[in-house]
Design an enzyme around this catalytic site. Structure first.
Site, PDB file in Angstrom:
ATOM      1  N   GLU A 124       4.684 -21.441  16.549  1.00 56.81           N
ATOM      2  CA  GLU A 124       5.016 -21.617  15.126  1.00 56.81           C
ATOM      3  C   GLU A 124       6.032 -22.737  14.919  1.00 56.81           C
ATOM      4  O   GLU A 124       7.105 -22.532  14.347  1.00 56.81           O
ATOM      5  CB  GLU A 124       5.517 -20.295  14.535  1.00 56.81           C
ATOM      6  CG  GLU A 124       4.431 -19.218  14.559  1.00 56.81           C
ATOM      7  CD  GLU A 124       4.819 -17.925  13.868  1.00 56.81           C
ATOM      8  OE1 GLU A 124       6.019 -17.628  13.804  1.00 56.81           O
ATOM      9  OE2 GLU A 124       3.914 -17.204  13.402  1.00 56.81           O
ATOM     10  N   GLU A 175      -2.617 -15.197  16.659  1.00 52.42           N
ATOM     11  CA  GLU A 175      -1.828 -14.052  16.182  1.00 52.42           C
ATOM     12  C   GLU A 175      -2.436 -13.571  14.886  1.00 52.42           C
ATOM     13  O   GLU A 175      -2.641 -14.356  13.962  1.00 52.42           O
ATOM     14  CB  GLU A 175      -0.371 -14.444  15.892  1.00 52.42           C
ATOM     15  CG  GLU A 175       0.509 -14.505  17.091  1.00 52.42           C
ATOM     16  CD  GLU A 175       1.983 -14.700  16.741  1.00 52.42           C
ATOM     17  OE1 GLU A 175       2.436 -14.157  15.716  1.00 52.42           O
ATOM     18  OE2 GLU A 175       2.661 -15.401  17.498  1.00 52.42           O
TER      19      GLU A 175
HETATM   20  C1  BGP Z   1       5.171 -14.366  14.285  1.00 53.23           C
HETATM   21  C2  BGP Z   1       5.791 -14.549  15.635  1.00 53.23           C
HETATM   22  C3  BGP Z   1       5.700 -13.398  16.538  1.00 53.23           C
HETATM   23  C4  BGP Z   1       5.588 -12.033  15.869  1.00 53.23           C
HETATM   24  C5  BGP Z   1       4.866 -12.027  14.551  1.00 53.23           C
HETATM   25  C6  BGP Z   1       5.016 -10.772  13.725  1.00 53.23           C
HETATM   26  O1  BGP Z   1       5.875 -15.077  13.347  1.00 53.23           O
HETATM   27  O2  BGP Z   1       5.210 -15.637  16.327  1.00 53.23           O
HETATM   28  O3  BGP Z   1       6.689 -13.530  17.482  1.00 53.23           O
HETATM   29  O4  BGP Z   1       6.677 -11.266  15.972  1.00 53.23           O
HETATM   30  O5  BGP Z   1       5.198 -13.101  13.749  1.00 53.23           O
HETATM   31  O6  BGP Z   1       6.226 -10.785  13.034  1.00 53.23           O
HETATM   32  P1  BGP Z   1       7.205  -9.558  13.029  1.00 53.23           P
HETATM   33  O7  BGP Z   1       7.497  -9.281  14.451  1.00 53.23           O
HETATM   34  O8  BGP Z   1       8.409  -9.984  12.272  1.00 53.23           O
HETATM   35  O9  BGP Z   1       6.462  -8.456  12.383  1.00 53.23           O
END
Ligand code: BGP
Length: 487
Positions: A175, A384
């Site tokens: 990201e 993701e």
């Molecule tokens: C993205 C990241 C991850 C992950 C995901 C979910 O932004 O790359 O590392 O954590 O989001 O977000 P969260 O963990 O805040 O629910």
């Protein structure tokens, strides 16, 4: 069926949220190691060092460090073709600026990759997923310092040499565009630390950003983009089999109304979020709209000698992104911004939200896949996607997470539509395939996994793994190359 025969089905994790063993095997401190746990309603903090009164969730996380064999066996059982994980930079380079790596760290990941290969699982390795060495953040000012490019390339060179033949798919920065999304993104992605002993951070904190300025963020991002391009070139030179992608936090901003001002605002929001970094990665140059943006913000991009050529020479082989939800955009300052919406836009009245207030929008994924492929024409990968939700363990130990199955099924159906539309899609890795620590809130209760981990927000629990209903369902999805979603 729509999906390629060699479609990379799998799951995704990140070391700082998954691995633990934060002070074992010669590992140094990373930025997330000084970030405390939070909850849905209580922001996490970043501290200047480690303090006893706090719980730091990355320290043990869910202990992949000691349980990787069991975890990978579960992925093998589900039939994963691919496992996305990140390498903790400080496990190899504890401070970040050393010349030679810590051999124990190198050997740890070698064992992990060999374990994946046993099950025919292709590792997809994120080189930097919010795991900047704390030393580089403290002593060098994180990515705002150009010297980090060389430290990063030394780290990358080590990875490409050591894991040649074991790892073929790489992502440079997780990201990367998070550096354009405010102070929290710059702490996590850029190692640009707030002053003081203890600062509330995260999506809930509404961090006072007066301590920093956008110039620093754009500078840091330029350094990362150059570092990424150089890493792509180095990967190709080391082994022509290497395939390197970028990773962008994708963003949809639907116009809140059809007023032309809202439509323009939506376009500008998407350009900045998706195409500013995406174009540099894929086309090897900043997009046309960047010139005016820099002028109006008074930003100077610190082009060093050879930077422009480096960006051209280090174009990625594929484009990957995260996708969870969508948002809206309006030019009207009187429309209230929806609370809890990560993307910060007025709520979309046509869409439902998750327990954490993230809108659920499967069709948005089809829309984005078409947008991206139309613009760049290189293979895409969704690395993701998933639903963060509370899970209930029944007395017999089962976990009926039908809501997660529905979420994934609808998104996979829309990916199939996009493939029918002509998009070249190479894979899908569901986020947090084993429950892990949330990046935004630092809690365990927000679970994404197909595999449940017995651990709570305070860090208590046996760490035992168990299969959720979604585990058995995803296994069938993979076996049928997606057909299961249409049954
Ligand atoms: C993205 C990241 C991850 C992950 C995901 C979910 O932004 O790359 O590392 O954590 O989001 O977000 P969260 O963990 O805040 O629910």
């Amino acid at each position: 069926m729509a999906f390629r025969k060699d479609f990379l089905w799998g799951g995704a994790t990140a070391a700082n949220q998954f691995e633990g063993g934060f002070d074992e095997g010669g590992k140094g401190l990373s930025v997330p190691d000084v970030m405390t746990g939070g909850t849905k309603t209580c922001p996490r903090h970043i501290t200047d060092g480690i303090f006893e009164e706090y719980h730091y969730p990355s320290h043990e996380a869910v202990d992949f460090f000691h349980r990787y064999k069991e975890d990978i066996a579960l992925y093998g059982e589900m039939g994963f073709k691919c496992f996305r994980m990140s390498i903790n930079w400080t496990r190899l380079f504890p401070r970040g600026d050393e010349k030679e790596p810590n051999r124990e760290g190198v050997e740890f990941y070698r064992k992990v990759f060999e374990e994946c290969r046993k099950y025919g699982i292709e590792p997809l390795v994120t080189i930097s997923h919010y795991e900047l060495p704390y030393y580089l953040a403290k002593e060098y000012g994180g990515w705002s310092n150009r010297r980090l490019i060389d430290f990063f390339l030394n780290y990358c060179g080590t990875l490409f040499r050591e894991y040649r033949g074991l790892v073929r798919y790489w992502l440079t920065f997780n990201e990367i565009n998070i550096l354009l999304m405010g102070a929290y993104g710059n702490i996590m992605g850029g190692g640009i630390l707030p002053p003081g002993r203890d600062t509330a951070v995260g999506v809930l904190a509404g961090l006072d950003e007066s301590w920093d300025d956008e110039q620093r963020w754009y500078t840091a991002l330029h350094h990362q983009l150059v570092a990424s391009a150089k890493a792509v070139k180095l990967a190709h030179e080391t082994d022509k089999e290497n395939r390197v992608g970028c990773m962008v936090l994708s963003r949809i901003a639907y116009p809140y109304t059809c007023r032309p001002d809202d439509v323009l605002k939506a376009q500008q929001t998407m350009e900045l979020a998706n195409y500013y970094c995406g174009d540099v990665h894929v086309r090897g140059e900043y997009p046309a709209f960047a010139g005016r943006l820099w002028r109006e913000k008074g930003i100077e991009i610190p082009f060093g000698p050879g930077d422009k050529e480096a960006l051209k020479e280090g174009r990625v082989d594929f484009f990957s992104f995260s996708y969870y939800s969508s948002s809206t955009a309006t030019d009207d300052p009187n429309v209230p911004v929806a609370a809890g919406n990560m993307m910060r836009g007025p709520a979309n009245p046509y869409l439902e939200q998750s327990q954490w207030g993230w809108t659920i929008d499967p069709k948005g994924l089809r829309y984005l896949l078409n947008e991206f492929y139309g613009r760049w024409r290189i293979p895409l990968m969704v690395v993701e996607n998933g639903l963060g939700a509370e899970d209930k363990v029944e007395t017999d130990g089962s976990i009926h997470d039908q809501y997660r199955i529905e979420y994934m099924k609808e998104h996979i159906r829309q990916m199939a539509e996009a493939v029918e539309d002509g998009v070249d899609l190479m894979g899908y890795t569901v986020w947090g395939c084993t429950d892990l620590v949330s990046a935004g809130t630092g809690e365990m209760a927000k679970r994404y996994g197909l595999v449940y981990v017995d651990k709570d927000n305070e860090g208590k629990g046996s760490l035992e793994r168990s299969r959720k209903d979604s585990f058995y369902w995803y296994k069938k999805v993979i076996e049928s190359n997606g057909e299961e979603c249409f049954r």
